[in-house]
Design a protein around this motif. Structure first.
Motif, PDB file in Angstrom:
ATOM      1  N   LEU A 269      -3.978  -4.393  12.158  1.00 45.78           N
ATOM      2  CA  LEU A 269      -4.003  -4.449  10.694  1.00 45.78           C
ATOM      3  C   LEU A 269      -3.898  -5.888  10.203  1.00 45.78           C
ATOM      4  O   LEU A 269      -4.574  -6.280   9.247  1.00 45.78           O
ATOM      5  CB  LEU A 269      -2.848  -3.613  10.121  1.00 45.78           C
ATOM      6  CG  LEU A 269      -3.054  -2.107  10.147  1.00 45.78           C
ATOM      7  CD1 LEU A 269      -1.764  -1.385   9.786  1.00 45.78           C
ATOM      8  CD2 LEU A 269      -4.154  -1.703   9.164  1.00 45.78           C
TER       9      LEU A 269
ATOM     10  N   GLN B 262      -7.183  -7.485  10.666  1.00 41.12           N
ATOM     11  CA  GLN B 262      -8.153  -6.906   9.730  1.00 41.12           C
ATOM     12  C   GLN B 262      -7.997  -7.523   8.331  1.00 41.12           C
ATOM     13  O   GLN B 262      -8.955  -7.948   7.714  1.00 41.12           O
ATOM     14  CB  GLN B 262      -7.885  -5.392   9.685  1.00 41.12           C
ATOM     15  CG  GLN B 262      -8.813  -4.592   8.820  1.00 41.12           C
ATOM     16  CD  GLN B 262      -8.320  -3.146   8.747  1.00 41.12           C
ATOM     17  OE1 GLN B 262      -7.961  -2.548   9.768  1.00 41.12           O
ATOM     18  NE2 GLN B 262      -8.281  -2.598   7.556  1.00 41.12           N
ATOM     19  N   TRP B 263      -6.759  -7.603   7.875  1.00 32.81           N
ATOM     20  CA  TRP B 263      -6.521  -8.161   6.532  1.00 32.81           C
ATOM     21  C   TRP B 263      -6.763  -9.674   6.514  1.00 32.81           C
ATOM     22  O   TRP B 263      -7.214 -10.221   5.505  1.00 32.81           O
ATOM     23  CB  TRP B 263      -5.106  -7.838   6.064  1.00 32.81           C
ATOM     24  CG  TRP B 263      -4.990  -6.424   5.588  1.00 32.81           C
ATOM     25  CD1 TRP B 263      -4.445  -5.371   6.247  1.00 32.81           C
ATOM     26  CD2 TRP B 263      -5.481  -5.890   4.348  1.00 32.81           C
ATOM     27  NE1 TRP B 263      -4.547  -4.219   5.515  1.00 32.81           N
ATOM     28  CE2 TRP B 263      -5.185  -4.518   4.333  1.00 32.81           C
ATOM     29  CE3 TRP B 263      -6.146  -6.435   3.262  1.00 32.81           C
ATOM     30  CZ2 TRP B 263      -5.528  -3.686   3.268  1.00 32.81           C
ATOM     31  CZ3 TRP B 263      -6.482  -5.609   2.189  1.00 32.81           C
ATOM     32  CH2 TRP B 263      -6.177  -4.250   2.201  1.00 32.81           C
TER      33      TRP B 263
ATOM     34  N   ASP C  23      -4.153 -11.781  -1.986  1.00 31.39           N
ATOM     35  CA  ASP C  23      -3.586 -10.450  -1.704  1.00 31.39           C
ATOM     36  C   ASP C  23      -3.805 -10.059  -0.246  1.00 31.39           C
ATOM     37  O   ASP C  23      -2.924  -9.494   0.398  1.00 31.39           O
ATOM     38  CB  ASP C  23      -4.218  -9.392  -2.626  1.00 31.39           C
ATOM     39  CG  ASP C  23      -3.712  -9.532  -4.051  1.00 31.39           C
ATOM     40  OD1 ASP C  23      -2.678 -10.208  -4.241  1.00 31.39           O
ATOM     41  OD2 ASP C  23      -4.353  -8.994  -4.968  1.00 31.39           O
TER      42      ASP C  23
ATOM     43  N   ARG D   9      -1.532 -12.015   2.012  1.00 35.03           N
ATOM     44  CA  ARG D   9      -0.146 -11.519   1.861  1.00 35.03           C
ATOM     45  C   ARG D   9       0.028 -10.222   2.636  1.00 35.03           C
ATOM     46  O   ARG D   9       1.046 -10.002   3.289  1.00 35.03           O
ATOM     47  CB  ARG D   9       0.185 -11.301   0.389  1.00 35.03           C
ATOM     48  CG  ARG D   9       0.572 -12.583  -0.287  1.00 35.03           C
ATOM     49  CD  ARG D   9       1.445 -12.318  -1.504  1.00 35.03           C
ATOM     50  NE  ARG D   9       1.982 -13.586  -1.988  1.00 35.03           N
ATOM     51  CZ  ARG D   9       1.919 -14.005  -3.232  1.00 35.03           C
ATOM     52  NH1 ARG D   9       1.376 -13.261  -4.152  1.00 35.03           N
ATOM     53  NH2 ARG D   9       2.444 -15.164  -3.570  1.00 35.03           N
ATOM     54  N   THR D  10      -0.963  -9.362   2.559  1.00 31.27           N
ATOM     55  CA  THR D  10      -0.887  -8.099   3.301  1.00 31.27           C
ATOM     56  C   THR D  10      -0.902  -8.378   4.803  1.00 31.27           C
ATOM     57  O   THR D  10      -0.157  -7.758   5.562  1.00 31.27           O
ATOM     58  CB  THR D  10      -2.048  -7.169   2.904  1.00 31.27           C
ATOM     59  OG1 THR D  10      -2.066  -7.055   1.486  1.00 31.27           O
ATOM     60  CG2 THR D  10      -1.893  -5.804   3.511  1.00 31.27           C
TER      61      THR D  10
END
Lengths: 392, 590
Positions: free
Chosen positions: A52, A55-56, A74, A77-78
């Protein structure tokens, strides 16, 4: 209490020698099983987190490339939720904040990164760039120094450090702090690799802060590094001209003109150099008669310059007036004209000095009123500056 | 302490005689040198810590999986997820809590305390399982609750479940819940010292050597286990504190005052709303978690998704100066609202994380304002956020000692001690003044339970021996006197029992009647020392609590109160009547 199993087992488990080791063994076995299960569970989750995070992070990079910095913020940050200590993600978030023009947030974030890695070169450099916009000079200098002497993870660390140096010098130059800029340049030049471009860049900066001698040295190093374009040659010519090395200046400027024949700046400087070599009244080791001849020539040139400048400035010199600087100078020039002959000047060194002073004053004032001169006037102005520098 | 003679001691006597191991020599030796329950309990504490640590790791990871599944992987969930996840999950939680896991309601802290005081520390395993599932669903779906208090209950429940199968004594069984609770909390919070202190301060309420060792061992074991899997990094990155100037202490005092007010608002909100919602019809009660979820979803959709869940990522951001003071202030206010909604709706989940969140936001806001007003002060916003966490902990949870150590332990920086002390003291005192009963106590009362109010107990003024003792008798006997001399003197005195000073720095007590009886037996010439060698009476000191006197005065008709500097210097005497009268007086005065 509780009954466990049949009587022999019960007796066995009640024995104080057997009971505790048995219980401890059971606990160890249970803990081992629980431990193994938890390990598999956490491994699966860690794998998912990592995926993840990547991916982000990729999504954030794509957003940055497509000029969507707010979305990138964003995303990064994720990504950091899944890899909170990933330095690369943290840096990209800071970059995205800068790109989104969220300067205060970016500054705050870079500051927090700097707290965790105070010696990071990139963080110091980026923070210096951001703070330089608002201007706390002391902190900016500290941060640039942090970038110069900090750690760089990339392979081209030396290049990054040099870049930080150059930016710090630019910062000082923008603040008209030539002394600080020069001191940084000296430090930088001491540790420069054999790179002609770098030498040329630093020579330009030396020229900008007025350290002509060091500029000339750096231009020479650049030329030795096979960087022989018109700009470098012109720079070398300029540096040589400003430091009074007119033969060298002439040589560099001639070469520069060959590289780029139409360049006016080169032509002007070359004319001035040639004039100085041929007609400099202050040239050393010339006979007194020749000096007198050159002063007469220069006096006539100053008169022409005065009249041309007056015409350019729409100042009438025919009316007897002391109201304007040019008018006053013209009056002085006119009064001195009958006296300025080769013979008088040869016989009277004091007259030679006063005539030269008038010539220099004319050149300086006309430069102030009408802009930079060219050719012989530029040469005279250069001598005037040299002379005033010496007297100071 | 010596036991009284048959003529003076009441029937029954002391029951404190130790039981000796019986059976074979091997068994006795084994019990003495290798295995006994106390030592085994210490080993067990380590295992309980490991189990609690593993359980908390699984709990946290399951919570994260749930969040990923219900809210998606983005930090800012999409509006439909933000609305639907907490509300629909609220319905599932209601169904689970009302049908299968009735014991899983609440934060877990009061339930653990209740188990300790009501059912000898026994927590059914079903409650542990229920808490694990429902708290995971609640926090993972975005309800504004935290995982620490459920972890505490899960740890306590696991310890109870394991201990009850090991045939331990009742005394040890009772100790298991706090041992497991400390382990669960330590693992959830990655802070063993704070966990130990909190359990002592808020669950057990007293320092006791017999349990302290086990609690420490279990807390350390659980933290080591948790770190094995999740790493040693704290839940949020703590920025370096730096030097804190004395001028800044004023700003920290302001933070303490604001924290105290926020704590009271938070407590009163819960205290006021909870009983009213509990009194609503059962259908509405069933729907309450869903309604709370909808409202929280609304807050998130309105631009503040930070209020969802435990919020550690956002605490990290606040600590690193990622928000303006206005946003920080709004987040603190909205988190109070969201947590109140989640908690009063009966959704299982803890209050620790929301408390820390509110404190961090409030602290960050104060720090940001300070930086604007006094730019020359160098304190970082992160330090204010960290101190703010402790402030709310002190004001809302009323755990002042834990709050100080928590800030120290989380920051790992001793230089933060002064601001923490200043801010926490202001917050604690103000919160106590404005809201005398702590929220945990109020919730207990609302649930119809009567658990010890530990804060009140700590603050209670104790009655001491000096408050109850009478003046010493005018004349005291000496053990070098003969029975005849002593009897002659005793006849002049009004007391029925006489204190005798001995050469061996002690006192003994004889009844006047018994003394004079010696004359009839022809022992009048004998010294008291030879006649009553075993009549040593225990002594009390004036500063001892009256409870100690109660223990002795039930056995002895009169007990001497002596100076600590010189045992033979009598300062008063006390008997059961004096003790009871002192208690009556104190009760009338209160």
């Amino acid at each position: 209490m509780h009954s466990i199993g049949d009587p022999p087992i019960k007796r066995l488990t009640e024995s104080v020698i057997i009971r505790e080791p048995l219980l401890i063994t059971i606990l160890v076995v249970l803990a081992s099983i629980f431990f193994a299960l938890t390990h598999s569970y956490t491994q699966a989750y860690d794998h998912r987190r990592e995926k993840l995070g990547t991916q982000w992070f990729n999504s954030g990079n794509a957003d940055l490339q497509n000029h969507r910095p707010a979305a990138a913020v964003d995303d990064f940050r994720t990504a950091l939720v899944y890899a909170p200590h990933h330095w690369g993600y943290q840096l990209r978030l800071a970059e995205a904040l800068t790109a989104a023009n969220r300067v205060n947030e970016a500054i705050a974030y870079y500051r927090s990164l700097r707290q965790s890695r105070p010696d990071s070169g990139i963080v110091n450099l980026e923070l210096a760039r951001l703070i330089a916009r608002t201007g706390d000079g002391e902190e900016v200098q500290k941060l640039y120094n942090g970038a110069i002497f900090g750690e760089w993870d990339t392979a081209n660390a030396a290049e990054n450090r040099r870049q930080a140096f150059f930016e710090l010098i630019d910062y000082f130059l923008k603040r008209n702090d030539a002394a600080q800029a020069e001191s940084q340049l000296i430090a930088l030049s001491a540790d420069l690799p054999a790179d002609a471009q770098a030498h040329r860049r630093i020579a330009d900066l030396f020229l900008q802060v007025g350290d002509n001698q060091r500029a000339l040295e750096q231009y020479r190093l650049a030329l030795r590094g096979k960087l022989r374009d018109a700009d470098t040659l012109l720079g070398a010519g300029k540096a040589a001209f400003r430091s009074g090395q007119y033969p060298a200046a002439k040589s560099y400027l001639e070469r520069a003109l060959r590289e780029q024949p139409e360049r006016e700046e080169t032509k002007t400087l070359l004319d001035a150099s040639q004039w100085l070599l041929a007609s400099n009244p202050l040239a050393p080791e010339i006979p007194a008669a020749e000096k007198a001849r050159r002063i007469v020539q220069s006096f006539a040139q100053a008169g022409r310059r005065l009249q041309a400048c007056a015409q350019q400035s729409h100042v009438s010199l025919s009316a007897p007036s002391n109201a304007t600087v040019l008018g006053r100078l013209f009056q002085k020039w006119k009064q001195a004209s009958p006296l300025v002959t080769e013979f008088r000047l040869w016989r009277d060194p004091r007259l030679a000095e006063t005539t030269l002073a008038l010539i220099f004053e004319v050149e300086e004032q006309t430069a102030n009123q009408c802009g930079a001169p060219a050719g012989a006037d530029l040469a005279l102005l250069t001598i005037a500056h040299e002379k005033s520098g010496e007297s100071r | 302490m010596s036991s009284p003679p048959a003529s003076l001691a009441p029937a029954g006597g002391s029951n404190a005689s130790p039981t000796r191991p019986s059976g074979s020599l091997v068994r006795r030796l084994g019990a003495r040198f290798f295995f006994n329950e106390d030592r085994f309990f210490l080993v067990l504490a380590v295992f309980l810590g490991i189990f609690a640590g593993l359980a908390v790791v699984c709990f946290r990871i399951t919570m994260e999986w749930t969040r990923l599944f219900l809210l998606g992987s983005s930090l800012n969930p999409s509006p439909w997820r933000a609305f639907l996840a907490p509300s629909l999950t609220g319905l599932v939680i209601s169904a689970l809590v009302l049908t299968i896991f009735q014991g899983a309601r609440g934060s877990g802290l009061n339930q653990t305390k209740a188990a300790l005081y009501i059912s000898d520390g026994y927590i059914p395993f079903r409650t542990v399982l229920g808490k694990f599932i429902t708290a995971t669903l609640a926090i993972g779906s975005g309800h504004s609750l935290g995982p620490e208090d459920p972890s505490l209950q899960i740890g306590a429940g696991l310890a109870s479940a394991i201990g009850s199968r090991l045939r331990l004594s009742r005394k040890k069984l009772r100790l298991l819940a706090p041992v497991g609770a400390a382990a669960g909390l330590a693992a959830a919070f990655n802070a063993p010292i704070s966990a130990v202190l909190f359990v002592i301060e808020e669950v057990i309420g007293r320092w006791s050597a017999d349990i302290l060792g086990s609690i420490v061992l279990s807390a350390v074991a659980s933290v080591v286990t948790m770190r094995w899997f999740l790493g040693a990094e704290p839940l949020f990155r703590v920025p370096p504190t730096g030097v804190i100037s004395w001028e800044e202490l004023a700003a920290y005092a302001v933070l303490g005052i604001l924290g105290g007010i926020a704590s009271v608002v938070f407590s009163r909100g819960i205290g006021w709303l909870r009983p009213r919602l509990k009194a609503t019809p059962s259908l509405l009660q069933f729907l309450l978690p869903a309604i709370a979820g909808l409202l929280i979803g609304g807050i998130a959709t309105a631009g503040f998704p930070q209020v969802m869940g435990a919020g550690y990522d956002f605490m990290d951001q606040a600590m690193h100066d990622q928000y303006t003071w206005q946003v920080l202030g709004i987040l603190a206010g909205l988190k109070i609202l969201a947590t109140t909604l989640s908690f009063v709706s009966g959704t299982p989940g803890g209050m620790f994380a929301p408390t820390l969140f509110i404190g961090a936001m409030l602290g960050g806001a104060v720090g940001s304002v300070e930086r604007i007003l006094f730019p020359h002060l160098t304190g970082s916003v992160g330090t204010y956020a960290l101190v703010g966490m402790g402030v709310l902990f002190a004001g809302f949870l009323r755990a002042p000692i834990t709050s100080v150590f928590m800030a120290l332990e989380v920051s790992g920086d001793y230089s933060i001690i002064l601001p923490v002390l200043v801010a926490n003291t202001f917050s604690y005192l103000l919160a106590r003044k404005l809201q005398p009963a702590p929220i945990l106590e109020e919730i207990t009362r609302q649930d119809g339970l009567h658990l010890p109010a530990l804060e009140a107990e700590r603050e209670q003024e104790s009655i001491r021996v000096e408050d109850a003792m009478r003046h010493p008798p005018d004349f005291l006997l000496d053990d070098q006197m003969s029975a005849a001399e002593a009897c002659a003197l005793a006849k002049e005195l009004p007391e029925t029992h006489l204190l005798v000073k001995t050469q061996s720095q002690s006192w003994f007590l004889v009844a006047k009647e018994e003394l004079c009886k010696m004359m009839e037996f022809g022992e009048g010439g004998q010294l008291l020392h030879f006649l009553f060698p075993d009549r040593v009476v225990p002594c009390l000191y004036p500063d001892q609590e009256l409870e100690a006197a109660l223990r002795y005065t039930q056995e002895w008709p009169v007990v001497p109160v002596v100076s600590r500097a010189d045992v033979l210097r009598i300062q008063g005497v006390i008997n059961l009547q004096d003790v009871l009268q002192a208690y009556r007086k104190s009760r009338a005065a209160s």
